[in-house]
Design a protein around this motif. Sequence first.
Motif, PDB file in Angstrom:
ATOM      1  N   LEU A  75      10.341  -1.878 -10.634  1.00  0.00           N
ATOM      2  CA  LEU A  75      10.576  -0.751  -9.811  1.00  0.00           C
ATOM      3  C   LEU A  75      11.880  -0.074 -10.351  1.00  0.00           C
ATOM      4  CD1 LEU A  75       8.999  -1.434  -6.493  1.00  0.00           C
ATOM      5  CD2 LEU A  75       8.172  -0.255  -8.251  1.00  0.00           C
ATOM      6  N   VAL A  76      12.892  -0.764 -10.886  1.00  0.00           N
ATOM      7  CA  VAL A  76      14.067  -0.353 -11.233  1.00  0.00           C
ATOM      8  C   VAL A  76      13.963   0.979 -12.324  1.00  0.00           C
ATOM      9  CG1 VAL A  76      16.309  -0.559 -12.553  1.00  0.00           C
ATOM     10  CG2 VAL A  76      15.482  -2.315 -10.741  1.00  0.00           C
ATOM     11  N   LEU A  77      12.972   0.586 -13.179  1.00  0.00           N
ATOM     12  CA  LEU A  77      12.632   1.743 -14.181  1.00  0.00           C
ATOM     13  C   LEU A  77      11.578   2.555 -13.700  1.00  0.00           C
ATOM     14  CD1 LEU A  77      12.210   2.314 -17.277  1.00  0.00           C
ATOM     15  CD2 LEU A  77      10.124   0.876 -17.380  1.00  0.00           C
ATOM     16  N   GLU A  81      13.047   7.365  -4.229  1.00  0.00           N
ATOM     17  CA  GLU A  81      13.818   6.738  -2.981  1.00  0.00           C
ATOM     18  C   GLU A  81      12.829   5.428  -2.312  1.00  0.00           C
ATOM     19  OE1 GLU A  81      16.575   7.484  -1.607  1.00  0.00           O
ATOM     20  OE2 GLU A  81      16.586   8.962  -3.495  1.00  0.00           O
ATOM     21  N   ALA A  82      11.453   5.591  -2.493  1.00  0.00           N
ATOM     22  CA  ALA A  82      10.705   4.328  -2.238  1.00  0.00           C
ATOM     23  C   ALA A  82      10.910   3.043  -3.266  1.00  0.00           C
ATOM     24  CB  ALA A  82       9.157   4.793  -2.374  1.00  0.00           C
ATOM     25  N   CYS A  83      11.002   3.641  -4.683  1.00  0.00           N
ATOM     26  CA  CYS A  83      11.258   2.331  -5.428  1.00  0.00           C
ATOM     27  C   CYS A  83      12.613   1.729  -5.344  1.00  0.00           C
ATOM     28  CB  CYS A  83      11.194   3.207  -6.948  1.00  0.00           C
ATOM     29  SG  CYS A  83       9.470   3.708  -7.482  1.00  0.00           S
ATOM     30  N   HIS A  84      13.707   2.676  -4.862  1.00  0.00           N
ATOM     31  CA  HIS A  84      14.661   2.167  -4.760  1.00  0.00           C
ATOM     32  C   HIS A  84      15.018   1.160  -3.436  1.00  0.00           C
ATOM     33  CE1 HIS A  84      19.440   2.089  -4.850  1.00  0.00           C
ATOM     34  NE2 HIS A  84      19.327   2.175  -3.600  1.00  0.00           N
ATOM     35  N   ALA A  85      14.190   1.656  -2.607  1.00  0.00           N
ATOM     36  CA  ALA A  85      14.235   0.624  -1.354  1.00  0.00           C
ATOM     37  C   ALA A  85      13.404  -0.633  -1.725  1.00  0.00           C
ATOM     38  CB  ALA A  85      13.393   1.502  -0.215  1.00  0.00           C
ATOM     39  N   HIS A  86      12.635  -0.896  -2.518  1.00  0.00           N
ATOM     40  CA  HIS A  86      11.577  -1.847  -2.823  1.00  0.00           C
ATOM     41  C   HIS A  86      12.054  -2.775  -4.152  1.00  0.00           C
ATOM     42  CE1 HIS A  86       9.147   0.118  -0.005  1.00  0.00           C
ATOM     43  NE2 HIS A  86       8.612  -1.230   0.100  1.00  0.00           N
ATOM     44  N   HIS A  87      13.063  -2.220  -4.953  1.00  0.00           N
ATOM     45  CA  HIS A  87      13.165  -2.895  -6.271  1.00  0.00           C
ATOM     46  C   HIS A  87      14.135  -4.049  -6.027  1.00  0.00           C
ATOM     47  CE1 HIS A  87      17.167  -1.024  -7.292  1.00  0.00           C
ATOM     48  NE2 HIS A  87      16.552   0.122  -7.259  1.00  0.00           N
ATOM     49  N   GLU A  88      14.148  -5.058  -7.137  1.00  0.00           N
ATOM     50  CA  GLU A  88      14.876  -6.090  -7.044  1.00  0.00           C
ATOM     51  C   GLU A  88      15.808  -6.082  -8.451  1.00  0.00           C
ATOM     52  OE1 GLU A  88      12.675  -9.599  -6.822  1.00  0.00           O
ATOM     53  OE2 GLU A  88      12.101  -9.248  -4.583  1.00  0.00           O
ATOM     54  N   PRO A  89      16.991  -6.524  -8.442  1.00  0.00           N
ATOM     55  CA  PRO A  89      17.653  -6.355  -9.680  1.00  0.00           C
ATOM     56  C   PRO A  89      17.067  -7.315 -10.955  1.00  0.00           C
ATOM     57  CG  PRO A  89      19.120  -7.905  -8.118  1.00  0.00           C
ATOM     58  CD  PRO A  89      17.615  -7.252  -7.431  1.00  0.00           C
ATOM     59  N   ILE A  90      17.132  -6.774 -11.890  1.00  0.00           N
ATOM     60  CA  ILE A  90      16.712  -7.174 -13.084  1.00  0.00           C
ATOM     61  C   ILE A  90      17.304  -8.760 -13.702  1.00  0.00           C
ATOM     62  CG2 ILE A  90      16.030  -7.170 -15.681  1.00  0.00           C
ATOM     63  CD1 ILE A  90      15.675  -4.138 -15.080  1.00  0.00           C
ATOM     64  N   ARG A 144       0.759  -1.243  -0.054  1.00  0.00           N
ATOM     65  CA  ARG A 144      -0.074   0.046  -0.027  1.00  0.00           C
ATOM     66  C   ARG A 144       0.721   1.188  -0.064  1.00  0.00           C
ATOM     67  NH1 ARG A 144      -4.330  -1.528   4.617  1.00  0.00           N
ATOM     68  NH2 ARG A 144      -2.377  -2.325   5.282  1.00  0.00           N
ATOM     69  N   VAL A 145       1.831   1.332   0.764  1.00  0.00           N
ATOM     70  CA  VAL A 145       2.588   2.463   0.808  1.00  0.00           C
ATOM     71  C   VAL A 145       3.270   2.708  -0.328  1.00  0.00           C
ATOM     72  CG1 VAL A 145       4.713   3.491   1.852  1.00  0.00           C
ATOM     73  CG2 VAL A 145       2.894   2.238   3.412  1.00  0.00           C
ATOM     74  N   ILE A 146       4.085   1.842  -0.940  1.00  0.00           N
ATOM     75  CA  ILE A 146       4.736   2.221  -1.987  1.00  0.00           C
ATOM     76  C   ILE A 146       3.710   2.399  -3.332  1.00  0.00           C
ATOM     77  CG2 ILE A 146       4.938  -0.276  -2.712  1.00  0.00           C
ATOM     78  CD1 ILE A 146       7.601   2.105  -3.908  1.00  0.00           C
ATOM     79  N   ILE A 147       2.717   1.629  -3.359  1.00  0.00           N
ATOM     80  CA  ILE A 147       1.583   1.956  -4.510  1.00  0.00           C
ATOM     81  C   ILE A 147       1.317   3.340  -4.414  1.00  0.00           C
ATOM     82  CG2 ILE A 147      -0.729   1.530  -5.169  1.00  0.00           C
ATOM     83  CD1 ILE A 147       0.071  -1.442  -4.713  1.00  0.00           C
ATOM     84  N   GLN A 148       0.886   3.963  -3.290  1.00  0.00           N
ATOM     85  CA  GLN A 148       0.399   5.137  -2.965  1.00  0.00           C
ATOM     86  C   GLN A 148       1.527   6.404  -3.228  1.00  0.00           C
ATOM     87  OE1 GLN A 148      -2.719   6.043  -1.929  1.00  0.00           O
ATOM     88  NE2 GLN A 148      -2.023   7.884  -2.995  1.00  0.00           N
ATOM     89  N   ASP A 155       0.415  -8.365  -7.639  1.00  0.00           N
ATOM     90  CA  ASP A 155       1.603  -9.178  -7.268  1.00  0.00           C
ATOM     91  C   ASP A 155       2.146  -9.862  -8.624  1.00  0.00           C
ATOM     92  OD1 ASP A 155       1.634  -8.869  -4.609  1.00  0.00           O
ATOM     93  OD2 ASP A 155      -0.029 -10.391  -4.165  1.00  0.00           O
ATOM     94  N   SER A 156       2.374  -8.895  -9.445  1.00  0.00           N
ATOM     95  CA  SER A 156       3.009  -9.310 -10.808  1.00  0.00           C
ATOM     96  C   SER A 156       4.463  -9.905 -10.405  1.00  0.00           C
ATOM     97  CB  SER A 156       3.308  -8.526 -11.849  1.00  0.00           C
ATOM     98  OG  SER A 156       3.970  -8.585 -12.871  1.00  0.00           O
ATOM     99  N   VAL A 157       4.960 -11.166 -10.928  1.00  0.00           N
ATOM    100  CA  VAL A 157       6.203 -11.710 -10.754  1.00  0.00           C
ATOM    101  C   VAL A 157       7.443 -10.556 -11.083  1.00  0.00           C
ATOM    102  CG1 VAL A 157       6.511 -12.828 -13.241  1.00  0.00           C
ATOM    103  CG2 VAL A 157       7.571 -13.824 -11.238  1.00  0.00           C
ATOM    104  N   ILE A 158       7.149  -9.466 -12.085  1.00  0.00           N
ATOM    105  CA  ILE A 158       7.971  -8.651 -12.374  1.00  0.00           C
ATOM    106  C   ILE A 158       7.995  -7.264 -11.794  1.00  0.00           C
ATOM    107  CG2 ILE A 158       8.605  -9.520 -14.528  1.00  0.00           C
ATOM    108  CD1 ILE A 158       7.054  -7.061 -15.666  1.00  0.00           C
ATOM    109  N   ALA A 159       7.249  -7.195 -10.796  1.00  0.00           N
ATOM    110  CA  ALA A 159       6.737  -5.925  -9.975  1.00  0.00           C
ATOM    111  C   ALA A 159       8.029  -5.139  -9.362  1.00  0.00           C
ATOM    112  CB  ALA A 159       5.495  -6.009  -9.250  1.00  0.00           C
TER     113      ALA A 159
END
Length: 114
Positions: free
Chosen positions: A68-70, A102-111, A7-11, A60-64
């Motif tokens: 977030l890197v993009l 910053e929020a995306c950086h905290a939640h993304h995973e490497p491609i 919810r927080v990152i989506i917002q 809950d997409s497998v690539i979500a």
Amino acid sequence: MQNHDHRVIIQKLLDCALACEHCATACLHEEDVKMMANCISLDRDCADICVQGARLLQRDSVIAHQYLVLCEEICRLCAAECGKHQHDHCQECAKACIDCAEACHAHHEPITQD
């Protein structure tokens, strides 16, 4: 990260998208619209990319988390451009973009490619 509460990152993504849409629209009403062309273009790209990121997280997409890197990248590009302009809407957009990046950086995973 299935069933993770996003919810927080989506917002943050949606807030950023709305700030970008507002900024692009306001830029169209500036005296020198041509000077604002790159800002408008990045605003539109950022809004679209962030909304898609929110959708991917919501389902809950497998690539979500890789997506977030993009999102982080476009948010940083948009913030840099908006930050060059002194209009209130540009400054507010730049702040929303930095917060989102910053929020995306905290939640993304490497491609990764298997």
